[in-house]
Design a protein around this motif. Structure first.
Motif, PDB file in Angstrom:
ATOM      1  N   GLN A 124      12.348  10.352   8.243  1.00 52.78           N
ATOM      2  CA  GLN A 124      13.478  11.228   8.600  1.00 52.78           C
ATOM      3  C   GLN A 124      14.114  11.841   7.371  1.00 52.78           C
ATOM      4  OE1 GLN A 124      16.458   9.249  10.950  1.00 52.78           O
ATOM      5  NE2 GLN A 124      15.283   9.464  12.834  1.00 52.78           N
ATOM      6  N   ARG A 125      14.127  11.110   6.287  1.00 55.56           N
ATOM      7  CA  ARG A 125      14.837  11.563   5.109  1.00 55.56           C
ATOM      8  C   ARG A 125      13.920  12.082   4.015  1.00 55.56           C
ATOM      9  NH1 ARG A 125      20.060  10.487   4.524  1.00 55.56           N
ATOM     10  NH2 ARG A 125      20.736  11.004   2.404  1.00 55.56           N
ATOM     11  N   PHE A 126      12.768  11.431   3.885  1.00 53.52           N
ATOM     12  CA  PHE A 126      11.897  11.743   2.747  1.00 53.52           C
ATOM     13  C   PHE A 126      10.557  12.353   3.144  1.00 53.52           C
ATOM     14  CE2 PHE A 126      14.907   8.649   1.137  1.00 53.52           C
ATOM     15  CZ  PHE A 126      15.254   9.175  -0.088  1.00 53.52           C
ATOM     16  N   GLY A 127      10.384  12.627   4.427  1.00 57.08           N
ATOM     17  CA  GLY A 127       9.168  13.304   4.887  1.00 57.08           C
ATOM     18  C   GLY A 127       7.910  12.613   4.415  1.00 57.08           C
ATOM     19  N   ARG A 128       7.042  13.374   3.730  1.00 54.84           N
ATOM     20  CA  ARG A 128       5.731  12.841   3.370  1.00 54.84           C
ATOM     21  C   ARG A 128       5.688  12.161   2.010  1.00 54.84           C
ATOM     22  NH1 ARG A 128       1.903  15.063   6.905  1.00 54.84           N
ATOM     23  NH2 ARG A 128       0.224  14.678   5.456  1.00 54.84           N
ATOM     24  N   GLN A 129       6.835  12.077   1.358  1.00 58.96           N
ATOM     25  CA  GLN A 129       6.837  11.379   0.056  1.00 58.96           C
ATOM     26  C   GLN A 129       6.447   9.907   0.238  1.00 58.96           C
ATOM     27  OE1 GLN A 129      10.461  11.718  -2.308  1.00 58.96           O
ATOM     28  NE2 GLN A 129      10.925  13.619  -1.213  1.00 58.96           N
ATOM     29  N   GLU A 130       5.998   9.295  -0.851  1.00 60.58           N
ATOM     30  CA  GLU A 130       5.623   7.882  -0.748  1.00 60.58           C
ATOM     31  C   GLU A 130       6.859   7.015  -0.477  1.00 60.58           C
ATOM     32  OE1 GLU A 130       3.797   4.558  -3.648  1.00 60.58           O
ATOM     33  OE2 GLU A 130       2.471   6.229  -3.138  1.00 60.58           O
ATOM     34  N   ALA A 131       6.698   6.061   0.424  1.00 59.35           N
ATOM     35  CA  ALA A 131       7.836   5.196   0.783  1.00 59.35           C
ATOM     36  C   ALA A 131       7.990   4.070  -0.236  1.00 59.35           C
ATOM     37  CB  ALA A 131       7.600   4.614   2.168  1.00 59.35           C
ATOM     38  N   PHE A 132       9.223   3.819  -0.638  1.00 61.60           N
ATOM     39  CA  PHE A 132       9.515   2.610  -1.414  1.00 61.60           C
ATOM     40  C   PHE A 132      10.609   1.850  -0.657  1.00 61.60           C
ATOM     41  CE2 PHE A 132      11.549   0.588  -5.373  1.00 61.60           C
ATOM     42  CZ  PHE A 132      10.723  -0.526  -5.272  1.00 61.60           C
ATOM     43  N   ILE A 133      10.170   0.800   0.015  1.00 63.83           N
ATOM     44  CA  ILE A 133      11.071   0.045   0.889  1.00 63.83           C
ATOM     45  C   ILE A 133      11.518  -1.226   0.171  1.00 63.83           C
ATOM     46  CG2 ILE A 133      11.242  -1.162   3.100  1.00 63.83           C
ATOM     47  CD1 ILE A 133       9.029   0.697   4.152  1.00 63.83           C
ATOM     48  N   VAL A 134      12.817  -1.422   0.111  1.00 63.57           N
ATOM     49  CA  VAL A 134      13.310  -2.626  -0.551  1.00 63.57           C
ATOM     50  C   VAL A 134      14.053  -3.499   0.455  1.00 63.57           C
ATOM     51  CG1 VAL A 134      14.775  -3.543  -2.392  1.00 63.57           C
ATOM     52  CG2 VAL A 134      13.410  -1.480  -2.787  1.00 63.57           C
ATOM     53  N   LEU A 135      13.607  -4.748   0.540  1.00 65.44           N
ATOM     54  CA  LEU A 135      14.295  -5.702   1.388  1.00 65.44           C
ATOM     55  C   LEU A 135      15.347  -6.387   0.512  1.00 65.44           C
ATOM     56  CD1 LEU A 135      12.476  -8.028   3.901  1.00 65.44           C
ATOM     57  CD2 LEU A 135      14.698  -8.543   2.919  1.00 65.44           C
ATOM     58  N   VAL A 137       7.419  -8.315   2.869  1.00 65.84           N
ATOM     59  CA  VAL A 137       7.250  -7.407   1.736  1.00 65.84           C
ATOM     60  C   VAL A 137       5.762  -7.317   1.374  1.00 65.84           C
ATOM     61  CG1 VAL A 137       7.712  -7.192  -0.745  1.00 65.84           C
ATOM     62  CG2 VAL A 137       9.596  -7.564   0.857  1.00 65.84           C
ATOM     63  N   ASN A 138       5.059  -8.439   1.410  1.00 68.19           N
ATOM     64  CA  ASN A 138       3.608  -8.409   1.158  1.00 68.19           C
ATOM     65  C   ASN A 138       2.888  -7.561   2.190  1.00 68.19           C
ATOM     66  OD1 ASN A 138       3.965 -10.058  -1.011  1.00 68.19           O
ATOM     67  ND2 ASN A 138       3.431 -11.948   0.076  1.00 68.19           N
ATOM     68  N   PHE A 139       3.316  -7.700   3.438  1.00 71.23           N
ATOM     69  CA  PHE A 139       2.710  -6.913   4.516  1.00 71.23           C
ATOM     70  C   PHE A 139       2.913  -5.421   4.252  1.00 71.23           C
ATOM     71  CE2 PHE A 139       3.124  -4.590   8.499  1.00 71.23           C
ATOM     72  CZ  PHE A 139       1.947  -4.923   9.161  1.00 71.23           C
ATOM     73  N   LEU A 140       4.138  -5.044   3.904  1.00 72.46           N
ATOM     74  CA  LEU A 140       4.440  -3.621   3.649  1.00 72.46           C
ATOM     75  C   LEU A 140       3.595  -3.092   2.492  1.00 72.46           C
ATOM     76  CD1 LEU A 140       8.351  -3.668   3.958  1.00 72.46           C
ATOM     77  CD2 LEU A 140       6.758  -2.545   5.538  1.00 72.46           C
ATOM     78  N   ASN A 141       3.454  -3.917   1.465  1.00 67.62           N
ATOM     79  CA  ASN A 141       2.684  -3.486   0.292  1.00 67.62           C
ATOM     80  C   ASN A 141       1.210  -3.232   0.600  1.00 67.62           C
ATOM     81  OD1 ASN A 141       4.246  -3.019  -2.046  1.00 67.62           O
ATOM     82  ND2 ASN A 141       4.749  -5.215  -2.106  1.00 67.62           N
ATOM     83  N   ALA A 161       9.471  -4.050  -2.158  1.00 68.80           N
ATOM     84  CA  ALA A 161       9.937  -5.107  -3.052  1.00 68.80           C
ATOM     85  C   ALA A 161      11.067  -5.872  -2.375  1.00 68.80           C
ATOM     86  CB  ALA A 161      10.425  -4.508  -4.362  1.00 68.80           C
ATOM     87  N   LEU A 162      11.239  -7.099  -2.860  1.00 68.98           N
ATOM     88  CA  LEU A 162      12.334  -7.940  -2.378  1.00 68.98           C
ATOM     89  C   LEU A 162      13.328  -8.010  -3.528  1.00 68.98           C
ATOM     90  CD1 LEU A 162      13.284  -9.942  -0.197  1.00 68.98           C
ATOM     91  CD2 LEU A 162      11.800 -11.665  -1.221  1.00 68.98           C
TER      92      LEU A 162
END
Ligand SMILES: Nc1ncnc2c1ncn2[C@@H]1O[C@H](COP(=O)(O)OP(=O)(O)O)[C@@H](O)[C@H]1O
Ligand SMILES: [Mg+2]
Length: 468
Positions: A70-81, A98-102, A110-111
């Motif tokens: 919704q916010r970053f479109g096709r850019q690579e996701a960097f998800i932080v828990l 976090v391992n699953f997401l990676n 990252a956590l």
């Protein structure tokens, strides 16, 4: 044929619900146990552990990716828990996720502790990298608490920018006092399924109000004393089952009533009869070297997102039935054979008991070993699980999907009422928490909410003595 599931939810958790990865592990253990039992006993019942609703982890990840997109479109996701510092190395659920997401293509994760976030202009970063989504593992009261100790401005900025899931504005309507309007003032705005699954609830203080059947109650305290066997008192800020008072377990109502009134911040709720959400499971007694069937209370958490129901956590234990109070988690399986849930449970329980102590003890040992390897542990240590899964039918799954869709819609409505200042008296939060909530109003966008259900899918114990 007992097709419609029975019972009520006892609370909603809208802040940052967990348990998704514990259920994934419970599923694996449940399947392992079932494969062995089936092979050794030859029982001809078909159970399905593979239904997508039985593993909420991938759908939970997709929720975060929707928020990213919704916010970053096709850019690579960097998800932080983001979780409290002292839990980072201890809570397996977060580490595994976090391992699953990676492992997902185009996603990095990252956590991190809230203190390690930084702000560079508009960007919120972790070790120099721009974060696109944060999943926050704690509630607004913890944000308030930590903010007094550390500079949390980057996290606060992230909340304000809307990159934090859940949006902090969602939490207030998860307050236990909200059930009062769902079963009272705003009942007519709610879906039928939400109203019928919500136990009658009132904030507990000397007052007049309306009762479970709409009758006038001139004096609530008096009424509670008169209906002591049918009620539960719960602290509005309770968690992990702390502070709850189950009427019939206390012989002297006056003492408990006085305690709740003096403490303040209690709600009174109709008790969901304990037999309705209790089932028998095979259990082993190592000391006495025997297998027997044991009664457990069974709590059933539904995870719901903007796309609907995504999965469950099937807990079991005593009352309270919280993992934080010593409860466990078990697998759930969909019954594929054309027989009733009751019959399936009885036959499976019997088949396990008939295997005899030595065989069952070996299976149990293998499961326990696997559980430790997997990290099926909570802050208190290893989590217990059952040899037999909770059994549910495809019909129950569709009923739960319908219930969940409605509940989501109603949560959005209630949130609108809260934003308009109409629920302030039912949401008992501090000004500082309210300030955090108002930074990120929720409009029904991507979020993970849950409801904890005390349900029967047909396997409950006899209801002769209804409240036990
Ligand atoms: N209405 C109810 N009827 C019967 N038992 C209940 C009811 N509400 C709560 N409980 C018991 O208390 C436990 C904790 O209640 P809950 O409302 O989920 O509060 P908490 O925030 O402490 O988890 C539940 O797991 C269940 O065992
Ligand atoms: Mg609970």
């Amino acid at each position: 044929m007992g097709e419609k599931f029975l019972g009520h939810h006892c609370e909603w958790n809208l802040g940052s619900p967990g348990g998704w990865d514990y259920q994934r592990m419970a599923q694996e253990l449940g399947r392992l146990s079932w494969d062995k039992i089936k092979r050794l006993s030859g029982i001809d019942i078909e159970l399905d552990f593979g239904h997508s609703l039985l593993n909420p982890v991938p759908t939970f990840a997709r929720l975060l990716l929707r928020a990213h997109k919704q916010r970053f479109g096709r850019q690579e996701a960097f998800i932080v828990l983001v979780a409290e510092e002292e839990t980072l190395e201890k809570v397996g659920e977060n580490i595994h996720f976090v391992n699953f997401l990676n492992r997902l293509p185009g996603v990095a994760a990252a956590l991190a502790s809230p203190r390690s976030l930084e702000a560079k202009g508009d960007a919120i970063t972790l070790e120099g990298r721009r974060i696109t989504v944060i999943f926050l593992d704690f509630n607004n009261n913890v944000v308030v608490k930590l903010r007094k100790k550390y500079n949390l401005n980057p996290l606060i900025n992230a909340i304000r920018q809307g990159i934090v899931i859940n949006p902090r504005g969602i939490e207030p309507i998860g307050a236990k006092g909200i059930f009062e309007v769902v079963t009272g003032e705003y009942k007519s705005l709610m879906s039928r399924t939400t109203v019928s699954r919500t136990p009658w609830t009132r904030q507990f203080y000397p007052r007049s109000t309306t009762g479970p059947s709409g009758e006038k109650i001139p004096d609530l305290v008096e009424w509670v004393r008169d209906h002591w066997e049918r009620i539960i008192l719960k602290p509005v800020h309770g968690y992990s089952g702390k502070g709850i008072i189950i009427g019939y377990q206390h012989e002297n109502p006056d003492k408990s009533l006085q305690y709740a009134l003096n403490s303040g911040g209690y709600i009174v709720q109709l008790l969901t009869p304990l037999n309705l959400w209790a089932e028998e499971f095979p259990w082993i007694d190592r000391k006495e070297g025997r297998v027997f069937v044991k009664r457990w209370q069974t709590d059933f958490r539904c995870f719901i997102t903007d796309t609907g129901l995504i999965g469950f956590v099937a807990r079991f234990g005593g009352v309270p039935t919280n993992v934080g109070s010593g409860g466990g988690a078990k697998g759930v399986a969909v019954l594929r054979s054309q027989i009733g849930v009751r019959e399936a449970i009885d036959r499976i329980n019997q088949a396990i008991v008939d295997l005899g102590y030595r065989t069952v003890a070996e299976i149990q040992e293998e499961i326990d070993k696997k559980a430790v390897e997997m990290g099926f542990v909570y802050l208190l240590g290893p989590i217990m699980t059952t040899l037999r899964p909770r059994i549910i039918t495809p019909k129950h799954l569709s009923q739960l999907q319908y219930y969940s869709k409605n509940l989501w819609k109603d949560a959005v409505k209630l949130n609108g009422l809260w934003q308009a200042g109409k629920l302030t008296n039912f949401v008992d939060i501090s000004e500082e928490e309210e300030e955090i909530a108002r930074l990120a109003p929720w409009d029904g966008g991507p979020a993970l909410i849950c409801t904890d259900g005390l349900y029967s899918f047909g396997g409950h114990l006899s209801l002769n003595n209804a409240f036990i």
